[in-house]
Design a protein around this motif. Structure first.
Motif, PDB file in Angstrom:
ATOM      1  N   ARG A 179       0.889  -1.230  -0.158  1.00 19.71           N
ATOM      2  CA  ARG A 179      -0.137   0.099  -0.064  1.00 19.71           C
ATOM      3  C   ARG A 179       0.742   1.270  -0.088  1.00 19.71           C
ATOM      4  NH1 ARG A 179      -4.413  -1.940   4.351  1.00 19.71           N
ATOM      5  NH2 ARG A 179      -3.295  -3.738   4.815  1.00 19.71           N
ATOM      6  N   LEU A 180       0.338   2.359  -0.109  1.00 20.83           N
ATOM      7  CA  LEU A 180       0.821   3.670  -0.019  1.00 20.83           C
ATOM      8  C   LEU A 180       1.066   4.188   1.308  1.00 20.83           C
ATOM      9  CD1 LEU A 180      -0.361   5.264  -3.421  1.00 20.83           C
ATOM     10  CD2 LEU A 180       1.637   3.886  -3.190  1.00 20.83           C
ATOM     11  N   SER A 181       0.766   3.438   2.507  1.00 20.72           N
ATOM     12  CA  SER A 181       0.940   3.764   3.860  1.00 20.72           C
ATOM     13  C   SER A 181       1.501   2.793   4.494  1.00 20.72           C
ATOM     14  CB  SER A 181      -0.661   3.876   4.003  1.00 20.72           C
ATOM     15  OG  SER A 181      -1.198   2.815   4.017  1.00 20.72           O
ATOM     16  N   PHE A 182       1.356   3.075   5.980  1.00 17.07           N
ATOM     17  CA  PHE A 182       1.993   2.456   7.050  1.00 17.07           C
ATOM     18  C   PHE A 182       0.855   1.725   7.726  1.00 17.07           C
ATOM     19  CE2 PHE A 182       4.627   6.098   6.741  1.00 17.07           C
ATOM     20  CZ  PHE A 182       5.975   5.431   6.481  1.00 17.07           C
ATOM     21  N   GLY A 183       1.195   0.717   8.452  1.00 18.75           N
ATOM     22  CA  GLY A 183       0.358   0.316   9.645  1.00 18.75           C
ATOM     23  C   GLY A 183      -0.349  -1.087   9.404  1.00 18.75           C
ATOM     24  N   MET A 216       0.507   3.668  15.028  1.00 16.63           N
ATOM     25  CA  MET A 216       0.958   3.549  13.687  1.00 16.63           C
ATOM     26  C   MET A 216       2.208   4.533  13.246  1.00 16.63           C
ATOM     27  SD  MET A 216      -1.882   3.084  10.844  1.00 16.63           S
ATOM     28  CE  MET A 216      -2.687   4.855  10.758  1.00 16.63           C
ATOM     29  N   ALA A 217       1.989   5.612  13.485  1.00 18.19           N
ATOM     30  CA  ALA A 217       2.968   6.748  13.142  1.00 18.19           C
ATOM     31  C   ALA A 217       4.197   6.470  13.817  1.00 18.19           C
ATOM     32  CB  ALA A 217       2.401   8.063  13.411  1.00 18.19           C
ATOM     33  N   ALA A 263       5.888   9.753   7.636  1.00 14.66           N
ATOM     34  CA  ALA A 263       5.548   9.377   8.870  1.00 14.66           C
ATOM     35  C   ALA A 263       5.853  10.527   9.833  1.00 14.66           C
ATOM     36  CB  ALA A 263       6.732   8.243   9.259  1.00 14.66           C
ATOM     37  N   LYS A 264       6.767  11.335   9.487  1.00  8.20           N
ATOM     38  CA  LYS A 264       7.147  12.462  10.639  1.00  8.20           C
ATOM     39  C   LYS A 264       5.930  13.462  10.623  1.00  8.20           C
ATOM     40  CE  LYS A 264      11.832  11.194  11.191  1.00  8.20           C
ATOM     41  NZ  LYS A 264      13.215  11.567  11.170  1.00  8.20           N
TER      42      LYS A 264
END
Lengths: 252, 252, 252, 252, 252, 252, 252, 252
Positions: free
Chosen positions: E54-58, E103-104, F104-105
């Motif tokens: 995906r284009l994201s984290f977590g 998550m961040a 993220a930051k």
């Protein structure tokens, strides 16, 4: 071995992306008029980049006429067929060519002339300036991203001229008409009237605004001309004409 | 004028459909191994028909490696590149070619050699006989019909040999394995191991059952070989090899 | 044997495509008004071609009224039912027929009268001329291609008259209104008012512009008439009337 | 007037649903073998109901062979063509008929013989009993409900015999094989071998279990026979044969 | 200015692609166990690349528990929370953290530790060798290409270790189990039994075959452990443990 | 144990929903301008809630420029990068940062500053009052409900200010423009002109109507500014500016 | 006012979620057998929670029989109809009720008896323990999340008994059979045989494993019983019987 | 037994369809305002038919507020809650009810009052007359047919009054506004302003044109009122008011 393959591909392709961040002409669409334009543009010495949304050549050629695998060309475009080495038979007043050969050789000869073709890239917008008002390049995106619906920022390519050879949607001119301070309405093609269509599409081929040109069916869309069906003389002649106009303009 | 265009296209295309109701070899798939095979088959004097489901050439070539527009070829296949007139640069141990040029010239040279390519046609089944057991041709359908989900009967084309050059799904051999009294299991490709893959795919290229041959990634699918990524030497060598085997067999 | 089947089908069908590249009347849509028109047109000696997008007959008849498998017809259309050999029972003021029989016999009798019906073909545009302004035929495409989303050029069929019998979308007239220099707005049908609808649809049946005629629900769409539901007297009378008008006009 | 239309349709259609809650034979599928069977069943005096999932007739006939609008029939089935009044031309060893006429007249003659055809109804299961084990009718659903994905209970229709004429999926026999305590495996058709297919499909036509019969391509699916393409002699002969077997069995 | 943006982005990103054509560890999946592993791997001095489809984290963190934006962590993982600077409140026996912050900070601290994370990339296969048998890297593709359905060849990345942190589908191990000559069956997770799940997932974390490791829910999939719901202590401890095992192994 | 997890999550999350039923500022969208605004708003002591439709952070950042994983920032925004602890390299006139770290930051520092971010929530409408006319909060819905197509009533959140940081669709301002008695037209962005875009987007950032503010690309949509591509200086400066304006206004 | 609405709804609903984190019985599915079970369970004093995936009651009742808005019930279940206050007419051997009334009153009376029904919640898994082996509750998810395809962790609800009243898919038992160490195969229903089905479904109603019970069509799925169509006596009797068994077991 | 079930259902349901081909009032939509209206209409002695597109009751009630299973009602509507037997708790200024109970009892009490509710039926158009201009009934279709995309003719139902209780799309009034010669524009609801919305929706409830009335959220759509969220006092009061107006008008 696998890591070497990756390095070889990424390095050579990235270098070209950087090289083509700026070019003389960007032709959008690798259909009949776009490939014809690309060949004659490259032959005139201009740095020419063709961007094609699909992973293939030929636009609507591959389906022939209603899937019958032949296309018709008028005698007026016979010289262009010869330039491209495309064979044909004479049938009543027309020349009839095989759609596969027509498609393959348009691409091969454009490449041999020096045009660079990159597949899988969509043009989603233009770059403009207002001093004087005109187009200075395009915003591009992988078509895979477009299809996937993911939200990803585009990249930019600068050029001195952009040719809209995207067919009857005139995609580039349409987006410019909506999003630049222009006074153009893309009205779309009219119903079929082949003789008139073939003639007028060549006559109306050319500049739309500084830096932006129409070729092929995009001309019909912009000038509300009739459509013509699976006959391709007009496409070839339009592609050649736009190349001549641009070569002239960019030298000036 | 419009009625004449229709007549010209329907007449010339239909004549060829009747002509190709029977041929020497049907190559299924206009990707790298199929087009290579087609060129050498046609050069050896066989009546060769290439059927391609899409309206374009090149199979997976157009996307290069992960959309980077380059492909890698080993030095062993240098002669084939030269036969097709495809330019390349040397990059460490490999030759690197432009994916667009690679694709266009594979098609152009196959056509110039005399192969007939028809687009938009899917092979949905084979024709077989049991005296001796073997394939005698294919059942075809417009891919547009397949995509549309409409229920329409196929037509038949007879041939002395059928080449499955459809890639890693080995579509023709898969349908034959399911629907003919054969003893084949199409197990699919394995994970990546490029050196082994490139070598074995050429070695295992050839006849599957009387009248049916595997080339290119279809060989990997049938023989459970590793995959190899965006490197195309094996594809070219496999296409050439299958052409030589068939030419030999059909002369016998 | 398989190659012979292919040759038999391709040869006989292609001959007819060439033959019908030019005809007297093209009826678009094989629903109730189109089939009725086709029968009476063919009976009057005109070379009549019916093009139907689906692979079947009957338009909306097959679902009866909200899937109840019966349709209602007014007594005024009793003679047409008899011409087609369709049985009915009397129910209060109406005739009630079986939807399956209604559908099958409309087709059978149109064919027996000499009309040629071809399925799986969509009309995507018209051919026009401007001296005088009018329609001269249609641009056709396989509906399978339309559904598939593939981009394939259409073919052309010329005719002296085109009947839009495509129902409440008035597809042919709509495209002509958008893409020819006409002064027509297709406003669509109004809410239900059966008595008025049945009467006016017959009265307003006829020519829209030189070469283009409306029949059946297409009349409601063009003239903004009320809709009428699963009652088909008006459809039959409209189909018969348009046939009479065209026969008259083409003889003139 | 509108309320009268509703009453006329609901009353006449509902009466027939109640009437056909029990019948002699239910033919599932209004394609070539189903319609042929229906005609001869009705002519032999049996109360015959044809259920068709689509809102039209003809199964795969409408698309001819790969959209070429012709079908081929062997001379052995010439008498059946004549029974149905279907015209043909001779082409080498075959009879060639127009697909539209073939489709329309199969339906018309089945209806004239007394068969009742209801459209838009899917058979989703069978009714069975185990003393002795066999099929006693079907569970039906509007196909619109099926397509919509809504969860709605089916209704039941009882009959003394059920004919699976649903084509190469053998839908009724497949569901019975899965959901009744039977010992049948529906293996599907094999690749193409037209001569053998045409012959064996007629030979293997008949009873599958008490109350359940196979006709047409469903026979190929059950007995793992080869497919045959756009040639319909076997379909017609199979339809006629199953009618004769059932007439014989039900009289017993 | 626009051309400069393009050059800056293409040059810096391509250099890194070439640099990461070979690395020490590739972590597949930027969910809780993958990011935890990445932080501790990078801290131990290994060149670590995280690939996220995906284009994201977590991973599944963002939805908390059934969209309630909180997650639960056991006291055993308190130190890891502190390493990442994630705040929590005590709630009966558990620590409760905000899903957004969780998550961040997992991502931020992995990056600060030196791990390189690249988004939008799917791992579709592995690279293997058989001397000794084991994984040597991965085949990657843009997820946009995967979603789009286009057929494009992957690229390769070599590494000394690959961590499957893709969650309960264990995507990497599943493809290896299918396409390498391994003796693993990915059986999937069992129903919920939180205490047991949290404990066993940490115990079973580790090597699957030379070069391939399981962390997080992928462990449950491979070892058929129970699932545990929106409690993340096991994920963090598993991520840390796999990092320690790999650091140990690669130093050996 | 499982019931305790549920209670811990539902209780802590529900308390916060009740707490945030009223807040000072609601920022809609957790992309670059929204997260920047959130950090500076929270630092100025305002109770700040960020609502994000997806289950992740970052808006369009994650895809870098056409999937190349880098973003460009102008020197003017260097201080903001430093505030967020985001590393960069200098490349000609620009700063180049890693898209993963950038994303993220931005989130981590907004959270550390005290902003509350809730994922998976869409803003489908605003709350308004007319004395004086202005926005007083938002109507929210789970994005899962929106995607699912289920019809579920929203809930309401009150706030003194709402920031539309939803990007080039300006979703909140668009709905307000349509459904409140305002005099705004959301005209959308223009074609690319990076210098002008970056400058004007900061200048035009601010109040749209009492209680409703535009930041980031939403400013371009409202004021018909050019687009700028994968360069983010303007986004950061716009986010900081809107925070300052609101802090000023709410103190007044 | 809007913030008060939000607080009122979140507070009252969240309290109940916490309250029902543990209950005596969870009935999955608010169709005929589930609602019947819920009424009699609640009347016996057990804390009963019904979870329904849709936002409505009634399972398959609302479509009557093939959309005809009536359902049939046998005389054996007359007392249950009376308990629920559902009116009926006698039709030959059956009672016929209106599907709308049947559906509404099943729900109303279950609620009046004290059962709590929550809509929009799917049961995606069970909680289990192995000392002794059995089900201890369920894993739940918003159905909106399921439909949306988002990846979100579930929550848990504990209970002493779980009733699978999900109909012919037996969703809960199916997941338990796959993901718990049980020895059950969910074989699905058989073809229609109404008398047998109605009788056996009641007989086989009951416990599947400790803590997990089958009612209604789920019984047919587990025990491979015939289906019965739009007749609901068995459903009602099964629902009542499962309530009696559970009341007995939980008191023990 | 199966055939008897079919006969019982078809006969009883069809009789009612014929009976309700003409009624006093047709309420379109079985949500809160429609069911309230239906109860009071039936109690006043009018023959009342409720048509609901889905196979369930309740419109948007089932999802509570953003899936929290509670709804809020103002004290002004307390008497209506009592009429329906719906329980509530007091929460600050509001009454809070359980969404499941609210939904079930609205339906149960409307049915007990004598209203006939039929599910699965969409109203796709109205019947009108012009002497004087007004609505005289509705055109209906199975929603399954609508969803399926099949083309099937509707049936008609006559009535003296039609109530649009379809919610914020005002489906019936919208179609009438488009397809009847009326002077109405359906402008849709405005943003949220709960106090004003609740008050004005009751005030503006009533006749739109002869024979056509608006209730519930359809009133907001027609009169461009604000929306109000999950608070239902206005819906109940609007439903009751429209019933009183119609009772008054039809007696006149």
């Amino acid at each position: 071995m696998e890591a070497e393959i990756t390095k070889a591909i990424v390095e050579t392709a990235s270098e070209e992306w950087v090289e083509y961040a700026e070019s003389d002409v960007i032709v959008v669409g690798a259909g009949p008029s776009g490939l014809t334009a690309a060949k004659y543009l490259a032959e005139s010495g201009l740095k020419t980049l063709v961007l094609e949304r699909r992973l293939s050549f030929g636009g609507g050629i591959g389906g022939g006429g209603m899937l019958f695998h032949k296309v018709v060309i008028e005698r007026e475009a016979k010289d262009i067929l010869d330039d491209f080495g495309i064979r044909y038979v004479e049938h009543r007043n027309f020349l009839v060519a095989d759609s596969a050969e027509f498609m393959a050789k348009l691409a091969t000869k454009a490449i041999d002339a020096g045009a660079k073709i990159i597949h899988g890239v969509s043009v989603e917008d233009v770059i403009f300036r207002d001093d004087p008002l005109g187009v200075r390049g395009v915003c591009i995106q992988w078509s895979a991203v477009e299809i996937s619906g993911l939200h990803v920022d585009p990249l930019f390519l600068r050029s001195r001229a952009v040719v809209d050879a995207t067919g009857h949607d005139a995609e580039v001119i349409s987006v410019a008409a909506r999003k630049m301070p222009l006074d153009i309405t893309v009205t779309g093609e009219r119903s079929a009237y082949s003789e008139v269509a073939e003639k007028e599409i060549v006559e109306k081929t050319g500049k739309v605004v500084k830096g932006l040109y129409a070729a092929g069916m995009a001309v019909a869309a912009v000038h509300n001309l009739p459509r013509m069906g699976p006959i391709f003389g007009g496409m070839l002649l339009s592609g050649k004409k736009v190349a001549e106009i641009i070569a002239e303009n960019l030298k000036a």
